[in-house]
Design a protein around this motif. Structure first.
Motif, short mmCIF file in Angstrom:
data_model
loop_
_atom_site.label_atom_id
_atom_site.label_comp_id
_atom_site.label_asym_id
_atom_site.label_seq_id
_atom_site.Cartn_x
_atom_site.Cartn_y
_atom_site.Cartn_z
N GLU A 73 -9.81 -10.76 7.14
CA GLU A 73 -8.66 -11.00 6.25
C GLU A 73 -7.62 -9.91 6.41
O GLU A 73 -6.41 -10.18 6.41
CB GLU A 73 -9.13 -11.08 4.79
CG GLU A 73 -9.86 -12.37 4.47
CD GLU A 73 -10.43 -12.39 3.06
OE1 GLU A 73 -10.58 -11.31 2.44
OE2 GLU A 73 -10.73 -13.50 2.57
N LEU A 74 -8.05 -8.66 6.58
CA LEU A 74 -7.11 -7.56 6.81
C LEU A 74 -6.37 -7.75 8.13
O LEU A 74 -5.14 -7.60 8.18
CB LEU A 74 -7.86 -6.23 6.79
CG LEU A 74 -7.02 -4.98 7.02
CD1 LEU A 74 -5.99 -4.82 5.90
CD2 LEU A 74 -7.91 -3.76 7.11
N GLU A 75 -7.09 -8.09 9.18
CA GLU A 75 -6.46 -8.35 10.47
C GLU A 75 -5.45 -9.49 10.36
O GLU A 75 -4.35 -9.42 10.93
CB GLU A 75 -7.51 -8.70 11.52
CG GLU A 75 -8.37 -7.54 11.96
CD GLU A 75 -9.47 -7.96 12.93
OE1 GLU A 75 -9.37 -9.08 13.51
OE2 GLU A 75 -10.40 -7.18 13.11
N HIS A 76 -5.81 -10.53 9.65
CA HIS A 76 -4.93 -11.69 9.48
C HIS A 76 -3.63 -11.31 8.78
O HIS A 76 -2.54 -11.70 9.21
CB HIS A 76 -5.67 -12.78 8.69
CG HIS A 76 -4.90 -14.03 8.50
ND1 HIS A 76 -4.26 -14.32 7.34
CD2 HIS A 76 -4.64 -15.06 9.35
CE1 HIS A 76 -3.64 -15.47 7.45
NE2 HIS A 76 -3.87 -15.96 8.67
N SER A 77 -3.75 -10.51 7.72
CA SER A 77 -2.53 -10.11 7.00
C SER A 77 -1.65 -9.21 7.86
O SER A 77 -0.42 -9.31 7.83
CB SER A 77 -2.88 -9.43 5.68
OG SER A 77 -3.50 -8.19 5.90
N ILE A 78 -2.25 -8.35 8.67
CA ILE A 78 -1.48 -7.49 9.57
C ILE A 78 -0.75 -8.33 10.61
O ILE A 78 0.43 -8.11 10.90
CB ILE A 78 -2.40 -6.44 10.25
CG1 ILE A 78 -2.88 -5.43 9.22
CG2 ILE A 78 -1.68 -5.75 11.40
CD1 ILE A 78 -3.96 -4.50 9.71
N LYS A 103 0.16 -11.47 10.35
CA LYS A 103 1.24 -12.23 9.69
C LYS A 103 2.47 -11.36 9.51
O LYS A 103 3.61 -11.81 9.74
CB LYS A 103 0.77 -12.76 8.33
CG LYS A 103 -0.08 -14.01 8.43
CD LYS A 103 -0.57 -14.45 7.08
CE LYS A 103 0.53 -15.13 6.30
NZ LYS A 103 0.03 -15.74 5.05
N LYS A 104 2.28 -10.12 9.12
CA LYS A 104 3.41 -9.20 8.95
C LYS A 104 4.08 -8.93 10.30
O LYS A 104 5.32 -8.89 10.38
CB LYS A 104 2.95 -7.89 8.32
CG LYS A 104 2.59 -8.03 6.86
CD LYS A 104 2.10 -6.72 6.30
CE LYS A 104 1.61 -6.90 4.87
NZ LYS A 104 1.05 -5.66 4.32
N ALA A 105 3.26 -8.76 11.33
CA ALA A 105 3.81 -8.49 12.66
C ALA A 105 4.63 -9.68 13.15
O ALA A 105 5.72 -9.51 13.72
CB ALA A 105 2.70 -8.17 13.64
N ILE A 106 4.16 -10.89 12.93
CA ILE A 106 4.89 -12.08 13.33
C ILE A 106 6.21 -12.15 12.60
O ILE A 106 7.26 -12.47 13.17
CB ILE A 106 4.05 -13.35 13.10
CG1 ILE A 106 2.91 -13.41 14.10
CG2 ILE A 106 4.89 -14.61 13.19
CD1 ILE A 106 1.91 -14.52 13.85
N GLY A 107 6.18 -11.82 11.30
CA GLY A 107 7.42 -11.82 10.52
C GLY A 107 8.44 -10.81 11.03
O GLY A 107 9.63 -11.09 11.11
N ILE A 108 7.97 -9.65 11.40
CA ILE A 108 8.85 -8.59 11.90
C ILE A 108 9.45 -8.99 13.24
O ILE A 108 10.66 -8.88 13.47
CB ILE A 108 8.10 -7.26 12.02
CG1 ILE A 108 7.76 -6.73 10.61
CG2 ILE A 108 8.89 -6.23 12.79
CD1 ILE A 108 6.81 -5.55 10.61
N PHE A 109 8.60 -9.48 14.18
CA PHE A 109 9.09 -9.82 15.51
C PHE A 109 9.97 -11.07 15.50
O PHE A 109 10.87 -11.19 16.31
CB PHE A 109 7.93 -9.99 16.48
CG PHE A 109 7.27 -8.68 16.83
CD1 PHE A 109 7.99 -7.64 17.38
CD2 PHE A 109 5.92 -8.48 16.59
CE1 PHE A 109 7.39 -6.45 17.69
CE2 PHE A 109 5.31 -7.30 16.89
CZ PHE A 109 6.04 -6.26 17.45
#
Length: 99
Positions: free
Chosen positions: A81-86, A88-94
């Motif tokens: 779940e932690l990896e998934h949230s990270i 998702k944030k990375a996809i949003g930033i890129f």
């Protein structure tokens, strides 16, 4: 005057439980081992509930194999779940910088 609490080795506890399975008079066995009969009953009950996980030592949890497996799965789920949230944030930033 406080009396120091006795600590018994896990091997001694297991051996006492095994001996108690063969004996009918547990009070006599407890006297022979130098322990209270209530302690022998407690050890028997714990051994029946946790078998190989019995008598883990100070600070360790008594878990059945199923409980240990569930704990492992919960830790893995938390990591995923932690990896998934990270991610998702990375996809949003890129995705913002591409536009």
């Amino acid at each position: 005057m406080t009396q120091e609490r006795k600590k018994y080795d896990p091997a001694f506890k297991r051996q006492a439980v095994e001996l108690s399975k063969d004996r009918k008079n547990l009070s006599e066995l407890a006297r022979e081992l130098g322990i209270k009969v209530t302690l022998l009953y407690k050890w028997r009950k714990e051994f029946e509930a946790f078998e190989s996980g019995s008598f883990p030592g100070n600070g360790n949890l008594k878990l059945t194999p199923e409980q240990a497996h569930i704990g492992d799965l919960e830790r893995k789920l938390k990591d995923i779940e932690l990896e998934h949230s990270i991610l998702k944030k990375a996809i949003g930033i890129f995705s913002k910088t591409d536009r």
